[in-house]
Design a protein around this motif. Structure first.
Motif, PDB file in Angstrom:
ATOM      1  N   PRO A 108       0.779  -1.155  -0.011  1.00  0.00           N
ATOM      2  CA  PRO A 108      -0.086  -0.044   0.072  1.00  0.00           C
ATOM      3  C   PRO A 108       0.868   1.100   0.093  1.00  0.00           C
ATOM      4  CG  PRO A 108      -0.084  -0.948   2.018  1.00  0.00           C
ATOM      5  CD  PRO A 108       0.847  -1.992   1.326  1.00  0.00           C
ATOM      6  N   ALA A 109       0.477   2.311  -0.711  1.00  0.00           N
ATOM      7  CA  ALA A 109       1.028   3.493  -0.803  1.00  0.00           C
ATOM      8  C   ALA A 109       0.251   4.537   0.080  1.00  0.00           C
ATOM      9  CB  ALA A 109       1.364   3.919  -2.304  1.00  0.00           C
ATOM     10  N   TYR A 110      -0.867   4.411   0.212  1.00  0.00           N
ATOM     11  CA  TYR A 110      -1.763   5.439   0.822  1.00  0.00           C
ATOM     12  C   TYR A 110      -2.528   4.677   2.011  1.00  0.00           C
ATOM     13  CZ  TYR A 110      -0.702   8.393  -3.068  1.00  0.00           C
ATOM     14  OH  TYR A 110      -0.321   9.250  -3.943  1.00  0.00           O
ATOM     15  N   ILE A 111      -2.843   5.420   3.238  1.00  0.00           N
ATOM     16  CA  ILE A 111      -3.596   5.076   4.281  1.00  0.00           C
ATOM     17  C   ILE A 111      -5.008   5.827   4.175  1.00  0.00           C
ATOM     18  CG2 ILE A 111      -2.475   6.793   5.640  1.00  0.00           C
ATOM     19  CD1 ILE A 111      -2.809   4.527   8.171  1.00  0.00           C
ATOM     20  N   HIS A 112      -6.155   5.304   4.579  1.00  0.00           N
ATOM     21  CA  HIS A 112      -7.463   5.938   4.480  1.00  0.00           C
ATOM     22  C   HIS A 112      -8.139   5.916   6.146  1.00  0.00           C
ATOM     23  CE1 HIS A 112      -6.540   4.634   0.613  1.00  0.00           C
ATOM     24  NE2 HIS A 112      -6.966   5.540   0.121  1.00  0.00           N
ATOM     25  N   LEU A 113      -8.652   7.005   6.463  1.00  0.00           N
ATOM     26  CA  LEU A 113      -9.153   7.148   7.846  1.00  0.00           C
ATOM     27  C   LEU A 113     -10.650   7.504   7.288  1.00  0.00           C
ATOM     28  CD1 LEU A 113      -6.756   8.759  10.062  1.00  0.00           C
ATOM     29  CD2 LEU A 113      -7.049   6.416   9.391  1.00  0.00           C
ATOM     30  N   GLN A 114     -11.579   6.889   8.276  1.00  0.00           N
ATOM     31  CA  GLN A 114     -13.040   7.357   8.236  1.00  0.00           C
ATOM     32  C   GLN A 114     -13.178   8.004   9.630  1.00  0.00           C
ATOM     33  OE1 GLN A 114     -15.706   4.035   8.635  1.00  0.00           O
ATOM     34  NE2 GLN A 114     -17.568   5.389   8.923  1.00  0.00           N
ATOM     35  N   ASP A 115     -13.926   9.188   9.623  1.00  0.00           N
ATOM     36  CA  ASP A 115     -14.254  10.244  10.708  1.00  0.00           C
ATOM     37  C   ASP A 115     -12.961  10.559  11.152  1.00  0.00           C
ATOM     38  OD1 ASP A 115     -17.045   9.751  10.583  1.00  0.00           O
ATOM     39  OD2 ASP A 115     -16.911   7.831  12.005  1.00  0.00           O
ATOM     40  N   ALA A 116     -12.202  11.125  10.259  1.00  0.00           N
ATOM     41  CA  ALA A 116     -10.819  11.649  10.710  1.00  0.00           C
ATOM     42  C   ALA A 116     -10.768  13.234  11.188  1.00  0.00           C
ATOM     43  CB  ALA A 116     -10.000  11.727   9.411  1.00  0.00           C
ATOM     44  N   ARG A 117     -10.322  13.443  12.483  1.00  0.00           N
ATOM     45  CA  ARG A 117     -10.098  14.590  13.075  1.00  0.00           C
ATOM     46  C   ARG A 117      -8.293  14.871  12.932  1.00  0.00           C
ATOM     47  NH1 ARG A 117     -14.936  14.788  13.985  1.00  0.00           N
ATOM     48  NH2 ARG A 117     -16.450  14.472  15.670  1.00  0.00           N
ATOM     49  N   ILE A 118      -8.419  16.199  12.964  1.00  0.00           N
ATOM     50  CA  ILE A 118      -6.796  16.738  12.933  1.00  0.00           C
ATOM     51  C   ILE A 118      -6.860  17.427  14.320  1.00  0.00           C
ATOM     52  CG2 ILE A 118      -5.144  18.243  12.116  1.00  0.00           C
ATOM     53  CD1 ILE A 118      -6.684  17.475   9.239  1.00  0.00           C
ATOM     54  N   LEU A 119      -5.433  17.031  15.050  1.00  0.00           N
ATOM     55  CA  LEU A 119      -5.354  17.704  16.174  1.00  0.00           C
ATOM     56  C   LEU A 119      -4.685  19.219  16.201  1.00  0.00           C
ATOM     57  CD1 LEU A 119      -5.191  17.457  19.359  1.00  0.00           C
ATOM     58  CD2 LEU A 119      -3.350  16.735  19.078  1.00  0.00           C
ATOM     59  N   GLY A 120      -5.458  20.101  16.468  1.00  0.00           N
ATOM     60  CA  GLY A 120      -4.849  21.585  16.214  1.00  0.00           C
ATOM     61  C   GLY A 120      -4.682  22.084  17.791  1.00  0.00           C
ATOM     62  N   PRO A 121      -4.175  23.435  17.683  1.00  0.00           N
ATOM     63  CA  PRO A 121      -3.989  24.058  18.945  1.00  0.00           C
ATOM     64  C   PRO A 121      -4.970  24.117  19.977  1.00  0.00           C
ATOM     65  CG  PRO A 121      -3.144  25.394  17.152  1.00  0.00           C
ATOM     66  CD  PRO A 121      -3.923  24.330  16.496  1.00  0.00           C
ATOM     67  N   SER A 122      -6.458  24.210  19.469  1.00  0.00           N
ATOM     68  CA  SER A 122      -7.359  24.158  20.327  1.00  0.00           C
ATOM     69  C   SER A 122      -8.316  22.874  20.296  1.00  0.00           C
ATOM     70  CB  SER A 122      -8.388  25.236  19.641  1.00  0.00           C
ATOM     71  OG  SER A 122      -8.813  25.032  18.336  1.00  0.00           O
ATOM     72  N   GLY A 123      -7.640  21.886  19.905  1.00  0.00           N
ATOM     73  CA  GLY A 123      -8.131  20.589  20.077  1.00  0.00           C
ATOM     74  C   GLY A 123      -8.436  19.909  18.902  1.00  0.00           C
ATOM     75  N   LEU A 124      -9.541  18.962  18.615  1.00  0.00           N
ATOM     76  CA  LEU A 124      -9.787  18.220  17.575  1.00  0.00           C
ATOM     77  C   LEU A 124     -10.598  19.169  16.471  1.00  0.00           C
ATOM     78  CD1 LEU A 124     -10.386  14.601  18.899  1.00  0.00           C
ATOM     79  CD2 LEU A 124      -8.259  15.319  17.933  1.00  0.00           C
ATOM     80  N   VAL A 125     -10.080  18.851  15.324  1.00  0.00           N
ATOM     81  CA  VAL A 125     -10.939  19.870  14.239  1.00  0.00           C
ATOM     82  C   VAL A 125     -11.200  18.687  13.278  1.00  0.00           C
ATOM     83  CG1 VAL A 125     -10.702  21.610  12.414  1.00  0.00           C
ATOM     84  CG2 VAL A 125      -9.378  21.711  14.860  1.00  0.00           C
ATOM     85  N   PRO A 126     -12.626  18.758  12.696  1.00  0.00           N
ATOM     86  CA  PRO A 126     -13.454  19.362  12.951  1.00  0.00           C
ATOM     87  C   PRO A 126     -14.419  18.919  14.397  1.00  0.00           C
ATOM     88  CG  PRO A 126     -14.253  17.831  11.297  1.00  0.00           C
ATOM     89  CD  PRO A 126     -12.880  17.681  11.468  1.00  0.00           C
ATOM     90  N   SER A 127     -14.900  20.135  15.082  1.00  0.00           N
ATOM     91  CA  SER A 127     -15.822  19.605  16.130  1.00  0.00           C
ATOM     92  C   SER A 127     -17.024  19.065  15.773  1.00  0.00           C
ATOM     93  CB  SER A 127     -16.083  20.877  16.924  1.00  0.00           C
ATOM     94  OG  SER A 127     -16.803  21.964  16.136  1.00  0.00           O
ATOM     95  N   GLY A 128     -17.530  19.043  14.409  1.00  0.00           N
ATOM     96  CA  GLY A 128     -18.690  18.452  14.178  1.00  0.00           C
ATOM     97  C   GLY A 128     -18.461  17.340  13.420  1.00  0.00           C
ATOM     98  N   PRO A 129     -19.539  16.960  12.484  1.00  0.00           N
ATOM     99  CA  PRO A 129     -18.994  15.549  11.715  1.00  0.00           C
ATOM    100  C   PRO A 129     -17.714  15.518  11.217  1.00  0.00           C
ATOM    101  CG  PRO A 129     -21.260  16.580  11.184  1.00  0.00           C
ATOM    102  CD  PRO A 129     -20.488  17.484  12.086  1.00  0.00           C
ATOM    103  N   ALA A 130     -17.124  14.531  11.151  1.00  0.00           N
ATOM    104  CA  ALA A 130     -15.561  14.362  10.786  1.00  0.00           C
ATOM    105  C   ALA A 130     -15.901  13.701   9.146  1.00  0.00           C
ATOM    106  CB  ALA A 130     -14.927  13.322  11.623  1.00  0.00           C
ATOM    107  N   ALA A 131     -14.809  13.907   8.637  1.00  0.00           N
ATOM    108  CA  ALA A 131     -14.529  13.402   7.206  1.00  0.00           C
ATOM    109  C   ALA A 131     -13.719  12.311   6.902  1.00  0.00           C
ATOM    110  CB  ALA A 131     -14.350  14.507   6.408  1.00  0.00           C
TER     111      ALA A 131
END
Length: 150
Positions: A108-131
Motif C-alpha cells: 500500500p502507498a496510501y492510508i485511509h481514515l473514516q471520521d478523521a479529525r486533526i489535532l490543532g492548538p484548540s483541540g480536535l478539528v472538525p468539532s462537528g461531523p468528521a470526514a
C-alpha cells in the motif's frame, strides 16, 4: 550502505489487512504535517464514504461523483487483481527475490481514515461531523492504536 525504509512495515501490514478484508481499527497517526486520528478503513470504503458525502451535499457535484465512482471501480479491480496474483503464486515455487518484488508492487502507498479529525492548538478539528481522510503511508512518522477523544 543500508537501505532506509520509506514506510513503517507494521503499519503497512495493518493497511494491507484492511485493504484485503473488512477489518477496521481506531488509530492515531503522527504525520509530517501533524496529528490525525480516526478509524483505519480500506481505500474502497474511503471512496464509498466520499460518494455518500457528495450525495448529501447541495450543489453541482456530478464531476466529483464521477471521479469517486471511477476511483472505486479502479480500487476494486486492483484489489481483485492482487488477490489473484498472490493466490496464483501460492502453488508455484518462486525465488524469494521475485516474491519480494511482487509484494512491493502490491504494497500500500496510501492510508485511509473514516471520521478523521486533526489535532490543532484548540483541540480536535472538525468539532462537528468528521470526514474521510487519505494520506501517503510514507508521510506517517509514528502511530498508535486508538483514537484521541476530545
Amino acid at each position: 550502505m543500508t537501505k532506509s525504509l520509506q514506510y513503517d512495515t507494521a503499519l503497512a501490514a495493518f493497511v494491507s489487512i484492511t485493504e484485503a478484508s473488512s477489518f477496521e481499527v481506531s488509530i492515531t497517526l503522527t504525520t509530517t504535517g501533524g496529528v490525525v486520528t480516526g478509524r483505519l478503513v480500506s481505500g474502497t470504503k474511503w471512496a464509498e464514504l466520499n460518494i455518500e458525502l457528495l450525495k448529501e451535499a447541495n450543489g453541482d457535484v456530478a464531476g466529483l461523483n464521477q471521479f469517486y465512482d471511477f476511483y472505486l471501480k479502479k480500487l476494486t479491480g486492483e484489489a481483485e487483481e492482487i488477490k489473484t496474483i498472490h493466490s496464483s503464486l501460492d502453488s508455484v515455487k518462486v525465488p524469494d527475490d521475485y516474491r519480494e518484488a511482487i509484494a512491493s508492487v502490491s504494497r500500500p502507498a496510501y492510508i485511509h481514515l473514516q471520521d478523521a479529525r486533526i489535532l490543532g492548538p484548540s483541540g480536535l478539528v472538525p468539532s462537528g461531523p468528521a470526514a474521510p481522510w487519505r494520506g501517503r503511508l510514507a508521510e506517517v512518522v509514528g502511530w498508535s492504536l486508538g483514537e484521541i477523544q476530545g
